[in-house]
Write an enzyme that holds these catalytic residues in place. Structure first.
Site, mmCIF file in Angstrom:
data_model
loop_
_atom_site.group_PDB
_atom_site.id
_atom_site.type_symbol
_atom_site.label_atom_id
_atom_site.label_comp_id
_atom_site.label_asym_id
_atom_site.label_seq_id
_atom_site.Cartn_x
_atom_site.Cartn_y
_atom_site.Cartn_z
ATOM 1 N N ARG A 5 9.684 -3.846 -13.755
ATOM 2 C CA ARG A 5 8.488 -4.635 -13.153
ATOM 3 C C ARG A 5 9.066 -5.603 -12.083
ATOM 4 O O ARG A 5 9.967 -6.356 -12.222
ATOM 5 C CB ARG A 5 7.854 -5.407 -14.261
ATOM 6 C CG ARG A 5 7.062 -4.723 -15.443
ATOM 7 C CD ARG A 5 5.904 -3.716 -14.841
ATOM 8 N NE ARG A 5 5.636 -3.043 -15.793
ATOM 9 C CZ ARG A 5 5.731 -1.794 -16.279
ATOM 10 N NH1 ARG A 5 6.763 -1.136 -15.624
ATOM 11 N NH2 ARG A 5 4.875 -1.190 -17.008
ATOM 12 N N GLU A 24 0.092 -3.749 -7.023
ATOM 13 C CA GLU A 24 0.190 -2.167 -6.852
ATOM 14 C C GLU A 24 -1.177 -1.863 -6.753
ATOM 15 O O GLU A 24 -2.199 -2.364 -7.332
ATOM 16 C CB GLU A 24 0.863 -1.591 -7.642
ATOM 17 C CG GLU A 24 2.377 -2.003 -7.822
ATOM 18 C CD GLU A 24 3.062 -1.234 -8.754
ATOM 19 O OE1 GLU A 24 2.529 -0.247 -9.533
ATOM 20 O OE2 GLU A 24 4.361 -1.495 -8.810
ATOM 21 N N HIS A 63 6.286 3.400 -7.281
ATOM 22 C CA HIS A 63 6.081 3.348 -8.875
ATOM 23 C C HIS A 63 5.882 4.674 -9.613
ATOM 24 O O HIS A 63 4.772 4.989 -10.278
ATOM 25 C CB HIS A 63 4.741 2.568 -9.296
ATOM 26 C CG HIS A 63 4.984 1.936 -10.713
ATOM 27 N ND1 HIS A 63 4.590 0.595 -11.053
ATOM 28 C CD2 HIS A 63 5.701 2.209 -11.826
ATOM 29 C CE1 HIS A 63 4.819 0.613 -12.567
ATOM 30 N NE2 HIS A 63 5.617 1.516 -12.811
#
Length: 324
Positions: free
Chosen positions: A236, A265, A285
């Site tokens: 993260r 995001e 991601h």
């Protein structure tokens, strides 16, 4: 049931074998992304079961209060994006499979891909070749160098194994439970957090994101790293103090970063400073975005919906919602 699935970026869910589990149900899938509460409230106004793909969309009280038909949210893994108290107050059940004891090999593999790509400057050399040029840099081999793994858990332990297989010296840091497990499995534990950052050639973060770990990697920690070192974050973005990574890379300690996660995001329009730095390898991601992992993830998610429909909900986070 009226089922809605948010944030299927790749339009892949209908192609999964697991999707057959919800045949006969009224399923709506959204491929775009929005955090706009008004837009989400309109899209979800008739939804009974909402499927979240990990943490892509925040589900907070202002939205929950506008979803009168919602009965269930079904997802997998952690849920910092969901207001559980607001769900419970509205008698909405949250089912989320925490998959205990099952390592996320997809994320571990992506982590190792980033390590190799960054240390050997693979994306940069590919770009040169496609631009009509030849070699322009000298990479670094992994054998004999030190891999630092912060948190020897489901992912970190797998990455440590990859490091060992590549002939690296592996150094672990983390909570006592984590380091005790690492020692038991033959890995060395750093003498201190300071020594961890000073000694490692590659630091890979696998810490769970929660309030007490936000900003746990400080500007001071990064400044201790070697000019030739790499930091990898597939966990993260918030684990690193806000703004500290960009500033550290500009100062040259560490010399490189590889990241798969960002503060906000999705990142669109290349609007992130890391994307414009030559010493950074960045991916959108995709750590868990792999077909086998998706089959596993959605099989669990749909099983939770079917169990709820049958009156026997499973993996319930907020049991109080059932009592009410």
């Amino acid at each position: 049931m009226k089922i809605t699935i948010l944030d299927d970026y790749q339009n892949v869910v209908r192609t999964l074998d697991a999707f057959k589990k919800v045949q006969g149900h009224d399923v709506t899938i959204w491929n775009d992304h929005t955090k706009d509460v008004d837009v989400l409230a309109d899209r979800l106004k008739d939804t009974e079961a909402l499927v979240c793909i990990r943490e892509r969309t925040p589900i907070r009280k202002p939205l929950i209060d506008r979803l009168p038909k919602l009965k269930l949210i079904s997802q997998r893994s952690v849920y910092p994006h969901i207001d559980v108290d607001a769900l419970t107050a509205r008698r909405v059940v949250l089912s989320s499979d925490q998959h205990p004891g099952k390592p996320s090999r997809a994320t571990a593999e992506l982590t190792w891909g980033l390590v190799l790509a960054a240390m050997r400057r693979i994306p940069q050399e590919m770009a040169r070749l496609k631009a009509g040029q030849w070699q322009g840099s000298v990479g670094l081999a992994l054998r004999g160098r030190t891999l630092g793994v912060w948190s020897y858990g489901r992912i970190g332990s797998v990455v440590a194994g990859y490091g060992r297989a590549f002939g690296m010296n592996v150094l672990v840091w983390g909570r006592e439970e984590s380091t005790a497990k690492a020692r038991a499995e033959g890995f060395e534990v750093a003498s201190s957090k300071e020594a961890f950052f000073e000694q490692c050639d590659v630091v890979s973060l696998h810490i769970r994101m929660k309030p007490e770990t936000r900003g746990i990697v400080t500007a001071g920690d990064l400044a201790r790293m070697k000019p030739s070192a790499l930091i990898v974050n597939t966990s993260r973005a918030g684990l690193i103090a806000e703004g500290a990574l960009v500033e550290a890379l500009e100062k040259g300690r560490p010399g490189m970063a590889a990241v798969d996660v960002y503060e906000d995001e999705p990142v669109l329009g290349a609007k992130h400073p890391l994307l414009h730095m030559d010493n950074v390898v960045a991916t959108p991601h995709i750590g868990y975005v792999e077909r086998d992992d998706y089959e596993w993830q959605f099989s669990s998610i749909f099983d939770q919906i079917l169990a709820f429909e049958a009156g026997k909900p499973i993996n319930v986070v907020n049991a109080e919602a059932l009592k009410r």
